[in-house]
Motif scaffolding. Structure first.
Motif, mmCIF file in Angstrom:
data_model
loop_
_atom_site.group_PDB
_atom_site.id
_atom_site.type_symbol
_atom_site.label_atom_id
_atom_site.label_comp_id
_atom_site.label_asym_id
_atom_site.label_seq_id
_atom_site.Cartn_x
_atom_site.Cartn_y
_atom_site.Cartn_z
ATOM 1 N N LEU A 70 4.340 -0.704 -14.598
ATOM 2 C CA LEU A 70 5.331 -0.654 -13.535
ATOM 3 C C LEU A 70 6.004 0.716 -13.585
ATOM 4 N N VAL A 71 5.938 1.472 -12.475
ATOM 5 C CA VAL A 71 6.364 2.867 -12.471
ATOM 6 C C VAL A 71 7.267 3.143 -11.267
ATOM 7 N N ASP A 72 8.253 4.023 -11.448
ATOM 8 C CA ASP A 72 9.073 4.482 -10.326
ATOM 9 C C ASP A 72 8.208 5.306 -9.393
ATOM 10 N N ALA A 73 8.411 5.131 -8.087
ATOM 11 C CA ALA A 73 7.603 5.851 -7.111
ATOM 12 C C ALA A 73 8.446 6.202 -5.892
ATOM 13 N N GLN A 74 7.958 7.181 -5.173
ATOM 14 C CA GLN A 74 8.605 7.638 -3.941
ATOM 15 C C GLN A 74 7.560 7.670 -2.843
ATOM 16 N N ALA A 75 7.891 7.124 -1.675
ATOM 17 C CA ALA A 75 6.982 7.173 -0.537
ATOM 18 C C ALA A 75 6.931 8.597 -0.011
ATOM 19 N N ARG A 76 5.722 9.063 0.300
ATOM 20 C CA ARG A 76 5.578 10.419 0.829
ATOM 21 C C ARG A 76 6.309 10.551 2.154
ATOM 22 N N THR A 77 6.134 9.574 3.030
ATOM 23 C CA THR A 77 6.851 9.570 4.305
ATOM 24 C C THR A 77 7.246 8.147 4.646
ATOM 25 N N GLY A 78 8.347 7.981 5.307
ATOM 26 C CA GLY A 78 8.780 6.680 5.785
ATOM 27 C C GLY A 78 9.073 5.684 4.688
ATOM 28 N N PHE A 79 8.929 4.404 5.042
ATOM 29 C CA PHE A 79 9.202 3.311 4.119
ATOM 30 C C PHE A 79 7.910 2.561 3.836
ATOM 31 N N VAL A 80 7.830 1.997 2.653
ATOM 32 C CA VAL A 80 6.698 1.156 2.272
ATOM 33 C C VAL A 80 7.271 -0.210 1.918
ATOM 34 N N THR A 81 6.710 -1.255 2.506
ATOM 35 C CA THR A 81 7.221 -2.591 2.248
ATOM 36 C C THR A 81 6.638 -3.164 0.961
ATOM 37 N N LYS A 82 7.376 -4.091 0.377
ATOM 38 C CA LYS A 82 6.957 -4.765 -0.849
ATOM 39 C C LYS A 82 5.618 -5.458 -0.607
ATOM 40 N N GLY A 83 4.697 -5.316 -1.560
ATOM 41 C CA GLY A 83 3.384 -5.943 -1.461
ATOM 42 C C GLY A 83 2.321 -5.071 -0.829
ATOM 43 N N ALA A 84 2.703 -3.934 -0.243
ATOM 44 C CA ALA A 84 1.721 -3.049 0.390
ATOM 45 C C ALA A 84 0.887 -2.340 -0.669
#
Length: 128
Positions: free
Chosen positions: A96-110
């Motif tokens: 389990l790692v901290d992450a940042q979306a390159r653009t916009g939002f990413v929903t849980k489970g994607a």
């Protein structure tokens, strides 16, 4: 720094009071020594603090919040464990790692793909 400055000012004034109360010659000698030594000792003290355990390190070591092996995850696929708005957590394999979306939002489970690392977190995009 504030307490150190107050202590230095007290030592300077105290040395002058003791020197001038003893004799004028001793007072002037101590004033000259204070004017020569205090700037040097201040500079030396600041340099010494920079390398002491009181100073913050340039980089955090093990257990200091940095993640090891992030570069090995380049191109890996995983699942967003939380919403990334734009920061959240992703699971890559069993990690389990901290992450940042390159653009916009990413929903849980994607499903996401790791495209780069940035310090102690991954930069991801939605897979597809």
């Amino acid at each position: 720094g504030g307490m150190l400055g107050i202590a230095m000012a007290g030592a300077l004034i105290g040395s002058l009071v003791v020197g001038f109360s003893s004799s004028a010659l001793e007072g002037w000698i101590l004033l000259g020594l204070d004017l020569l030594l205090f700037p040097y000792l201040t500079w030396w003290g600041i340099k010494r603090i920079e390398t002491s355990s009181m100073a913050l390190p340039e980089t955090l070591g093990h257990g200091g919040g940095s993640e090891e092996g992030l570069d090995e995850m380049m191109g890996a696929f995983g699942v967003a464990e939380t919403d990334l708005r734009p920061v959240g957590r992703v699971r890559i394999g069993s990690k389990l790692v901290d992450a940042q979306a390159r653009t916009g939002f990413v929903t849980k489970g994607a499903e996401v793909e790791v495209i780069s690392t940035n310090g102690n977190h991954l930069v991801v995009k939605v897979r597809g």
